[in-house]
Enzyme design. Structure first.
Site, PDB file in Angstrom:
ATOM      1  N   GLU A 101       4.381   3.669  -1.703  1.00 57.58           N
ATOM      2  CA  GLU A 101       5.469   3.906  -2.300  1.00 57.58           C
ATOM      3  C   GLU A 101       6.755   4.431  -1.712  1.00 57.58           C
ATOM      4  O   GLU A 101       6.271   5.560  -0.900  1.00 57.58           O
ATOM      5  CB  GLU A 101       5.071   5.022  -3.396  1.00 57.58           C
ATOM      6  CG  GLU A 101       3.973   4.499  -4.481  1.00 57.58           C
ATOM      7  CD  GLU A 101       3.451   5.253  -5.363  1.00 57.58           C
ATOM      8  OE1 GLU A 101       3.900   6.675  -5.104  1.00 57.58           O
ATOM      9  OE2 GLU A 101       2.749   5.145  -6.503  1.00 57.58           O
ATOM     10  N   ASP A 141       7.731  -9.733  11.734  1.00 56.10           N
ATOM     11  CA  ASP A 141       7.728  -9.771  10.112  1.00 56.10           C
ATOM     12  C   ASP A 141       9.268  -9.603   9.813  1.00 56.10           C
ATOM     13  O   ASP A 141       9.370  -8.903   8.664  1.00 56.10           O
ATOM     14  CB  ASP A 141       6.957  -8.596   9.663  1.00 56.10           C
ATOM     15  CG  ASP A 141       6.622  -8.733   8.137  1.00 56.10           C
ATOM     16  OD1 ASP A 141       6.662  -9.967   7.937  1.00 56.10           O
ATOM     17  OD2 ASP A 141       6.218  -7.825   7.405  1.00 56.10           O
ATOM     18  N   PHE A 178       0.779  -1.318   0.112  1.00 52.63           N
ATOM     19  CA  PHE A 178       0.129   0.034  -0.054  1.00 52.63           C
ATOM     20  C   PHE A 178       0.802   1.133   0.099  1.00 52.63           C
ATOM     21  O   PHE A 178       0.249   2.296   0.406  1.00 52.63           O
ATOM     22  CB  PHE A 178      -0.913   0.244   1.216  1.00 52.63           C
ATOM     23  CG  PHE A 178      -2.019  -1.228   1.325  1.00 52.63           C
ATOM     24  CD1 PHE A 178      -2.868  -1.259   0.417  1.00 52.63           C
ATOM     25  CD2 PHE A 178      -1.415  -2.219   2.280  1.00 52.63           C
ATOM     26  CE1 PHE A 178      -3.634  -2.277   0.707  1.00 52.63           C
ATOM     27  CE2 PHE A 178      -2.249  -3.251   2.545  1.00 52.63           C
ATOM     28  CZ  PHE A 178      -3.684  -3.368   1.489  1.00 52.63           C
TER      29      PHE A 178
HETATM   30  N1  LIG Z   1      14.595   3.143   4.539  1.00 54.66           N
HETATM   31  C1  LIG Z   1      14.482   2.844   3.085  1.00 54.66           C
HETATM   32  N2  LIG Z   1      15.661   3.254   2.080  1.00 54.66           N
HETATM   33  C2  LIG Z   1      15.968   2.856   1.240  1.00 54.66           C
HETATM   34  N3  LIG Z   1      15.142   2.092   0.473  1.00 54.66           N
HETATM   35  C3  LIG Z   1      14.046   1.738   1.074  1.00 54.66           C
HETATM   36  C4  LIG Z   1      14.000   2.035   2.492  1.00 54.66           C
HETATM   37  N4  LIG Z   1      12.498   1.420   2.797  1.00 54.66           N
HETATM   38  C5  LIG Z   1      11.945   0.898   1.564  1.00 54.66           C
HETATM   39  N5  LIG Z   1      12.942   0.869   0.722  1.00 54.66           N
HETATM   40  C6  LIG Z   1      12.608   0.293  -0.412  1.00 54.66           C
HETATM   41  O1  LIG Z   1      11.464   0.524  -0.947  1.00 54.66           O
HETATM   42  C7  LIG Z   1      10.878  -0.500  -1.661  1.00 54.66           C
HETATM   43  C8  LIG Z   1       9.346  -0.453  -1.079  1.00 54.66           C
HETATM   44  O2  LIG Z   1       9.673  -0.790   0.301  1.00 54.66           O
HETATM   45  P1  LIG Z   1       8.109  -1.192   1.210  1.00 54.66           P
HETATM   46  O3  LIG Z   1       8.711  -1.349   2.741  1.00 54.66           O
HETATM   47  O4  LIG Z   1       7.090  -0.262   0.795  1.00 54.66           O
HETATM   48  O5  LIG Z   1       7.782  -2.350   0.407  1.00 54.66           O
HETATM   49  P2  LIG Z   1       7.749  -3.783   0.927  1.00 54.66           P
HETATM   50  O6  LIG Z   1       8.214  -4.174   2.257  1.00 54.66           O
HETATM   51  O7  LIG Z   1       8.250  -4.705  -0.236  1.00 54.66           O
HETATM   52  O8  LIG Z   1       6.052  -3.996   0.765  1.00 54.66           O
HETATM   53  P3  LIG Z   1       5.038  -3.960   2.071  1.00 54.66           P
HETATM   54  O9  LIG Z   1       5.668  -3.100   3.144  1.00 54.66           O
HETATM   55  O10 LIG Z   1       3.882  -3.869   1.512  1.00 54.66           O
HETATM   56  O11 LIG Z   1       5.509  -5.417   2.748  1.00 54.66           O
HETATM   57  C9  LIG Z   1      11.732  -1.777  -1.107  1.00 54.66           C
HETATM   58  O12 LIG Z   1      12.513  -1.990  -2.515  1.00 54.66           O
HETATM   59  C10 LIG Z   1      12.733  -1.203  -0.219  1.00 54.66           C
HETATM   60  O13 LIG Z   1      13.866  -2.039  -0.242  1.00 54.66           O
END
Ligand SMILES: Nc1ncnc2c1ncn2[C@@H]1O[C@H](COP(=O)(O)OP(=O)(O)OP(=O)(O)O)[C@@H](O)[C@H]1O
Length: 678
Positions: free
Chosen positions: A413, A530, A411
């Site tokens: 970006e 998680d 949910f």
């Molecule tokens: N603090 C951060 N710094 C750099 N990249 C990040 C950071 N947080 C998330 N990302 C990158 O952004 C992308 C999306 O992250 P997000 O946590 O929304 O997705 P997810 O964990 O795959 O999904 P969900 O939260 O729905 O399980 C991932 O590729 C992650 O590596």
């Protein structure tokens, strides 16, 4: 009573009736000059004028005194002076006293008279003195050498107001007194009056100077205020200009990166493949079409397979000929035994070399597959970026300049962004609520996110991603600002290199456990719930950091040794959850042992390139087939070689029985998880 004496009485009457206390003093002075002064041969010596021991009297007392009592004259003078002293205490530095002392003879007398006539101006003096001090030591700047002049001025100042208002009285006084006084007195008084006039003139000059000074100061102060305002505006403009330059630069770099990413994708697509559109009647679907390099590789493999099959056929026919020869059925085509053996050896050798070639191509294909996976993820990222409403370099919250999309979750970006206040890169996670959701669902999501924020914002540890900020963007969107981790996440690392050398895997798991130990040493313990490779990020120097506290649980203070009830199951990722989380027969009790299990699964995956349970299964199949409920024992592949300590750590983490499984603080004692010298 002589005529002049009567005239004196008149003047007394006239002046005494004046409600102005200064006028009344003047009247008394006048009276003394007109008649009552006659018996006094000369002005009383200065020390008679000040009687420190005289009883303090209020101004009303003075007003109530008999107006024309002959004994009043001298006493009145004494009284008035005494009164004046009480009204205007001399300044501690004795300036005023000095001022009096600095006049000699008639001048001295004149000063006394000036004091006698005036009480209010004394307040003016003190005010002026205060103002003088207020202007700083500047007064001293005029030089101590001019002290006498200053003092004269100070004393004169007291007469300034008198001079303004009572100039007529003085003139009057002068003319009347000339009529009644003897020549000596007259001369003395005239001298006195001219001195007073001189002082009045000085005071007037002083006043106008002060006025001018005050105007100048006001102008200066206005000018300074304006300059300050201009400077502030300039500073503000400079800051906005700097920010504009900075954000323009950031945008230019990001645009170049976007362009580069698209060019790279084009080149790689040609080599590795692209998404094509397939039509089946009215249904349009997307399919993957391999690129030239993969096509070439596959055709090499195909041709090797064909060659292999030909050789195998040839070997079979050789064997057939040999057997035919043995039964004498085909003597003409028969070969000598040696020839057959030779031919067979040639075939075997060729097959061996084909196998070698084949293995090489297969290794290459595996590499292509990994590259293809990375290409598909990158294509998805670019497509998500193109479709995002935040892709136009907005500045959020007047502070965060959004740059390029890092990735898209369920949910959310996540954008790389630049914090224009702290001057550092951050990751902005934009949580979009589905507009179709019911208000109730939106509220629940927001509650969930705020809960995550409240947990996460308090966590400060090198192996935990920092959460800096949270704010609303619009009714359906809010943003959390996270520490930016420029490295890949562990999931991406394992997709690129499925098996890590034990040394690398160990340092990663050690850091994960350090983060977990921190979560369990707080007063309010936290279960992450998680933990998976996608939630382990790396910064630019390779420090591993745990993130995403969306499903985490706060352990209540009064929780027993068996753990706390899992009230909201959430949707952790099944490959990484322990068996107790799948027990649907009762509400499970959970503890930090959940995270111990997940860490064990991750460590296994890093070392062996696959998950220990249900690796090839979908989430749905894991549930359906009770894969984790049946995960009683962990098996290790023979390859790659891994140390016994590593295997033992994994065994302990993946202890099936929750009660027997060590918790975070216990397993962290393992020597394998510490780099301290023993
Ligand atoms: N603090 C951060 N710094 C750099 N990249 C990040 C950071 N947080 C998330 N990302 C990158 O952004 C992308 C999306 O992250 P997000 O946590 O929304 O997705 P997810 O964990 O795959 O999904 P969900 O939260 O729905 O399980 C991932 O590729 C992650 O590596």
């Amino acid at each position: 009573m002589s005529g002049s004496s009567a005239a004196g009485e008149d003047i007394v009457q006239h002046l005494s009736s004046n409600s102005n206390p200064s006028s009344s003093k003047l009247a008394k002075l006048e009276a003394r000059m007109a008649g009552k002064a006659a018996p006094v041969p000369s002005p009383p010596p200065p020390h008679h004028l000040v009687v420190p021991s005289a009883p303090a009297t209020t101004f009303m007392d003075q007003e109530e005194l008999p107006e024309s009592s002959s004994s009043d004259d001298d006493n009145g003078e004494e009284f008035l002076i005494q009164k004046n002293i009480l009204k205007r205490p001399r300044s501690p530095d004795g300036d005023h006293g000095l001022a009096v002392g600095n006049f000699e003879g008639s001048a001295n007398e004149a000063v006394k008279h000036s004091e006698v006539m005036d009480t209010r101006p004394s307040i003016d003096i003190s005010n002026r003195k205060k103002q003088g001090r207020g202007r700083g030591r500047g007064g001293a700047g005029r030089g101590r050498g001019s002290k006498t002049v200053d003092q004269t001025r100070a004393t004169s100042t007291s007469s300034a107001v008198v001079a303004n208002g009572r100039h007529d009285i003085l003139t009057n006084m002068e003319s009347r007194s000339s009529a009644v006084l003897g020549n000596d007195d007259k001369a003395a008084l005239q001298e006195e009056l001219s001195l007073l006039r001189g002082k009045v003139a000085i005071l007037e000059e002083e006043l106008s100077k002060s006025r001018q000074e005050s105007t100048e100061y006001r102008q200066l102060s206005d000018r300074l205020a304006k300059e300050l305002k201009d400077l502030k505006e300039q500073d503000q403009q400079k800051k906005s200009k700097q920010l504009k330059v900075l954000s323009d630069l950031l945008i230019a770099v990001s645009k170049a990166e976007r362009q580069e990413a698209r060019i790279r994708i084009k080149q790689e697509s040609f080599r590795l493949g692209n998404v094509g559109v397939m039509r089946a009647g009215t249904v349009i679907s997307e399919t993957w079409e391999d690129g030239q390099a993969i096509k070439d590789l596959n055709s090499h493999l195909k041709s090797l397979l064909e060659t292999k099959e030909t050789i195998e056929r040839h070997r079979k026919s050789l064997k057939k000929r040999q057997s035919d020869k043995g039964d004498g059925s085909d003597a003409e085509t028969s070969m000598s035994e040696e020839d057959v053996l030779l031919q067979d050896e040639i075939c075997k050798s060729r097959l061996t070399s084909i196998k070698r070639e084949e293995e090489q191509y297969l290794r290459e294909r595996d590499r292509y597959e990994l590259e293809k996976g990375r290409l598909i993820r990158e294509m998805k990222r670019l497509r998500d970026e193109d479709g995002s409403r935040f892709n136009n370099f907005q500045i959020l919250h007047n502070r965060y300049a959004l740059l390029n999309l890092l990735g898209k979750g369920g949910f959310s970006e996540v954008y790389k962004a630049f914090d224009l206040v702290e001057y550092k890169y951050v990751a902005c996670k934009l949580h979009g609520l589905n507009a179709q959701w019911s208000e109730e669902k939106k509220q629940s999501y927001i509650r969930h996110a705020i809960r995550e924020y409240n947990i996460h914002k308090t966590l400060v540890h090198p192996n935990i991603v920092r959460l800096w900020d949270i704010f609303e963007i619009d009714h359906n969107t809010f943003c959390t600002v996270l520490e930016y981790c420029s490295g890949k996440d562990l999931d991406a690392v394992l997709k690129a290199t499925p098996i890590l050398p034990e040394k690398e895997a160990r340092i990663i798991i050690v850091q994960i456990f350090q983060g977990l130990v921190y979560l369990n040493k707080r007063t309010q313990k936290i279960i992450h719930y998680d933990l998976k490779p996608g939630n382990v990020l790396f910064d630019e120097v390779g420090v591993a950091k745990v993130t995403d506290f969306g499903l985490s649980k706060i352990v209540e203070d009064d929780v027993g040794s068996q753990g706390m009830e899992l009230t909201s199951q959430g949707a952790g990722t099944y490959w990484y959850l322990p068996p107790e989380c799948f027990d649907l027969s009762k509400t499970p009790f959970i503890s930090s042992k959940v995270d111990v299990w997940s860490a064990g699964v991750m460590f296994y995956q890093m070392l062996f390139g696959r998950r220990p349970f249900g690796h090839d299964q979908t989430q749905e199949r894991i549930l359906r087939e009770d894969t984790i409920i049946n995960a009683r024992r962990v098996e290790f592949p023979s390859k790659p070689a891994v140390s016994n300590e590593a295997k033992e750590l994994i065994r302990r983490c993946l202890t099936y029985n929750q009660a027997e499984r060590p918790d975070v603080l216990t397993i962290a004692q393992e020597p394998y998880l510490s780099y301290a010298k023993r």
